[in-house]
Design an enzyme around this catalytic site. Sequence first.
Site, PDB file in Angstrom:
ATOM      1  N   GLN A  23      70.910 -26.754  45.916  1.00  0.00           N
ATOM      2  CA  GLN A  23      72.174 -26.968  46.333  1.00  0.00           C
ATOM      3  C   GLN A  23      73.294 -26.574  44.838  1.00  0.00           C
ATOM      4  O   GLN A  23      72.946 -26.989  43.960  1.00  0.00           O
ATOM      5  CB  GLN A  23      72.468 -28.520  46.614  1.00  0.00           C
ATOM      6  N   LYS A  40      76.873 -28.524  53.166  1.00  0.00           N
ATOM      7  CA  LYS A  40      77.050 -30.115  53.419  1.00  0.00           C
ATOM      8  C   LYS A  40      78.235 -30.620  53.079  1.00  0.00           C
ATOM      9  O   LYS A  40      78.957 -30.273  51.893  1.00  0.00           O
ATOM     10  CB  LYS A  40      76.098 -30.735  52.669  1.00  0.00           C
ATOM     11  N   ASN A  74      74.213 -37.420  59.002  1.00  0.00           N
ATOM     12  CA  ASN A  74      74.018 -37.997  57.898  1.00  0.00           C
ATOM     13  C   ASN A  74      74.838 -39.291  57.661  1.00  0.00           C
ATOM     14  O   ASN A  74      76.312 -39.147  57.928  1.00  0.00           O
ATOM     15  CB  ASN A  74      74.112 -36.921  56.617  1.00  0.00           C
ATOM     16  N   GLY A  75      74.369 -40.334  57.166  1.00  0.00           N
ATOM     17  CA  GLY A  75      75.086 -41.305  56.736  1.00  0.00           C
ATOM     18  C   GLY A  75      74.591 -42.694  57.272  1.00  0.00           C
ATOM     19  O   GLY A  75      74.741 -42.831  58.741  1.00  0.00           O
ATOM     20  N   CYS A  94      81.000 -33.747  47.382  1.00  0.00           N
ATOM     21  CA  CYS A  94      80.895 -34.717  46.196  1.00  0.00           C
ATOM     22  C   CYS A  94      82.342 -35.283  45.801  1.00  0.00           C
ATOM     23  O   CYS A  94      83.290 -34.634  45.886  1.00  0.00           O
ATOM     24  CB  CYS A  94      80.650 -33.948  45.062  1.00  0.00           C
ATOM     25  N   GLU A  96      71.747 -37.122  43.296  1.00  0.00           N
ATOM     26  CA  GLU A  96      71.797 -36.796  41.880  1.00  0.00           C
ATOM     27  C   GLU A  96      71.395 -38.107  41.216  1.00  0.00           C
ATOM     28  O   GLU A  96      71.729 -38.979  41.475  1.00  0.00           O
ATOM     29  CB  GLU A  96      73.026 -36.564  41.621  1.00  0.00           C
ATOM     30  N   PRO A 100      70.011 -34.776  49.464  1.00  0.00           N
ATOM     31  CA  PRO A 100      70.473 -34.592  47.972  1.00  0.00           C
ATOM     32  C   PRO A 100      70.937 -35.671  47.283  1.00  0.00           C
ATOM     33  O   PRO A 100      71.984 -36.246  47.699  1.00  0.00           O
ATOM     34  CB  PRO A 100      71.287 -33.390  47.643  1.00  0.00           C
ATOM     35  N   GLY A 105      69.165 -40.459  53.355  1.00  0.00           N
ATOM     36  CA  GLY A 105      69.178 -40.720  51.931  1.00  0.00           C
ATOM     37  C   GLY A 105      68.982 -41.683  51.374  1.00  0.00           C
ATOM     38  O   GLY A 105      67.674 -42.170  51.353  1.00  0.00           O
TER      39      GLY A 105
HETATM   40  C1  LIG Z   1      73.193 -41.615  43.813  1.00  0.00           C
HETATM   41  C2  LIG Z   1      73.820 -40.433  45.045  1.00  0.00           C
HETATM   42  C3  LIG Z   1      73.942 -39.254  44.537  1.00  0.00           C
HETATM   43  C4  LIG Z   1      74.273 -38.165  45.417  1.00  0.00           C
HETATM   44  N1  LIG Z   1      74.037 -36.808  45.095  1.00  0.00           N
HETATM   45  C5  LIG Z   1      74.509 -36.089  46.018  1.00  0.00           C
HETATM   46  C6  LIG Z   1      74.233 -34.620  45.556  1.00  0.00           C
HETATM   47  O1  LIG Z   1      74.117 -34.087  44.653  1.00  0.00           O
HETATM   48  N2  LIG Z   1      74.820 -33.534  46.725  1.00  0.00           N
HETATM   49  C7  LIG Z   1      75.032 -33.900  47.853  1.00  0.00           C
HETATM   50  O2  LIG Z   1      75.619 -33.131  48.483  1.00  0.00           O
HETATM   51  N3  LIG Z   1      75.308 -35.233  48.257  1.00  0.00           N
HETATM   52  C8  LIG Z   1      74.964 -36.242  47.367  1.00  0.00           C
HETATM   53  N4  LIG Z   1      74.988 -37.580  47.640  1.00  0.00           N
HETATM   54  C9  LIG Z   1      75.324 -37.898  49.106  1.00  0.00           C
HETATM   55  C10 LIG Z   1      73.967 -38.010  49.866  1.00  0.00           C
HETATM   56  O3  LIG Z   1      73.319 -36.774  50.091  1.00  0.00           O
HETATM   57  C11 LIG Z   1      74.435 -38.563  51.231  1.00  0.00           C
HETATM   58  O4  LIG Z   1      75.064 -37.796  52.041  1.00  0.00           O
HETATM   59  C12 LIG Z   1      74.792 -39.946  51.244  1.00  0.00           C
HETATM   60  O5  LIG Z   1      74.201 -40.818  50.473  1.00  0.00           O
HETATM   61  C13 LIG Z   1      75.140 -40.766  52.727  1.00  0.00           C
HETATM   62  O6  LIG Z   1      73.782 -40.761  53.094  1.00  0.00           O
HETATM   63  P1  LIG Z   1      72.890 -42.008  53.367  1.00  0.00           P
HETATM   64  O7  LIG Z   1      73.729 -43.146  53.839  1.00  0.00           O
HETATM   65  O8  LIG Z   1      71.737 -41.923  54.114  1.00  0.00           O
HETATM   66  O9  LIG Z   1      72.546 -42.659  51.710  1.00  0.00           O
HETATM   67  C14 LIG Z   1      74.502 -38.666  46.836  1.00  0.00           C
HETATM   68  C15 LIG Z   1      74.347 -39.989  47.093  1.00  0.00           C
HETATM   69  C16 LIG Z   1      73.970 -40.990  46.194  1.00  0.00           C
HETATM   70  C17 LIG Z   1      73.983 -42.491  46.837  1.00  0.00           C
END
Ligand SMILES: Cc1cc2nc3c(=O)[nH]c(=O)nc-3n(C[C@H](O)[C@H](O)[C@H](O)COP(=O)(O)O)c2cc1C
Length: 333
Positions: free
Chosen positions: A69, A140, A200-201, A99, A10, A8, A224
């Site tokens: 979510q 999450k 994740n990450g 968040c 946003e 997810p 992500g």
């Molecule tokens: C722009 C943006 C918006 C995000 N919005 C949400 C969200 O609405 N809900 C959530 O659980 N995580 C949100 N995240 C976190 C991501 O789901 C993820 O946990 C995080 O980016 C780490 O994964 P990645 O390194 O693969 O990007 C957001 C991350 C970014 C960059």
Amino acid sequence: MMRLYLAPMEGLADPPMRDLLTRVGGFDVCVAAFVRVTHTLLPDRVFLKSVPELAHGGRTAAGVPVRVQLLGSDPACLADNAAMAAALGAPGIDLNFGCPAPTVNRHRGGAALLTEPELLHRIVAAVRRAVPGDIPVTAKMRLGLEDTSLTLVCAEAIAAAGAQELCVHARTKTQAYRPPAHWEWLAPIREAVRIPVIANGDVWERTDWQRIREVSGCEDVMLGRGAVIRPGLARSIRQPQAEAMAWSAVLALVAEYYTGLQTGPSPQYAPGRLKQWLGMLRGAYPQAEDLFQRVRGLRDPLALARLLWPRPGATQASSRMERGSLPGPGMSW
Ligand SMILES: Cc1cc2nc3c(=O)[nH]c(=O)nc-3n(C[C@H](O)[C@H](O)[C@H](O)COP(=O)(O)O)c2cc1C
């Protein structure tokens, strides 16, 4: 069987982006960006705007389920809204315990809940009770708010309350998005709970996917930002022999994305979202730089469209866009 999740995000993994990325392939599940729940039962339209896939069986055009979510801190209110999302056809309910946004945290939402494991338990239990048994309730989390002293306690509380899966973004809230993600924390969490832990990450490339699985012992991984920067990432994980997605193919997706935004419910966001994606694509495709520089200062949607369809047939494509029809997959523009 290993699964790949689209994270997810946003304002980034919006419905047109989910549509494109799941059509490219490789994903098993999407989680939509959070819907914020305060004290009311939200009307249908709020869920349908944030997750328009609900009007299509809760799946993207490619058939990948999109979980809804919820973010909030009131167990009863979250439960009522979860039941509503389930009644609208959500194929799963995910709870946001990660968040980092200050306004959300001030209201005891998102990562702030990671200091209150007992409340986490009550939230998950209430939502689980309110949602039909065949619909998964998942969560999450980050590793913690400021430190990792309660990480395992929180994970255990979530699992004991009946969550079916737990996705962990391997950072505390304080660590924000600073590299590295602390993958070494995922194994102890996986060992502490009996439900699947989704890692994740900072999975940017196929080799990161291999390493996060090795380090964590987790089968399933959530992608992500890496999936946005490399739209072919999930597919390349599934099909290691396949060629990396060429820039020309990415460019076709960018044009489709812009059309999807223009014809969606919030066309006013289209120029900003287009620039955001092009800016990010530079991370994997240096060719994106030139287009990014050219679209940067433009606001006029048609001028932007002309840059995206500079070849013969451009008139056709932009007139299609002006008529408001969304071109289908596999079109050669
Ligand atoms: C722009 C943006 C918006 C995000 N919005 C949400 C969200 O609405 N809900 C959530 O659980 N995580 C949100 N995240 C976190 C991501 O789901 C993820 O946990 C995080 O980016 C780490 O994964 P990645 O390194 O693969 O990007 C957001 C991350 C970014 C960059």
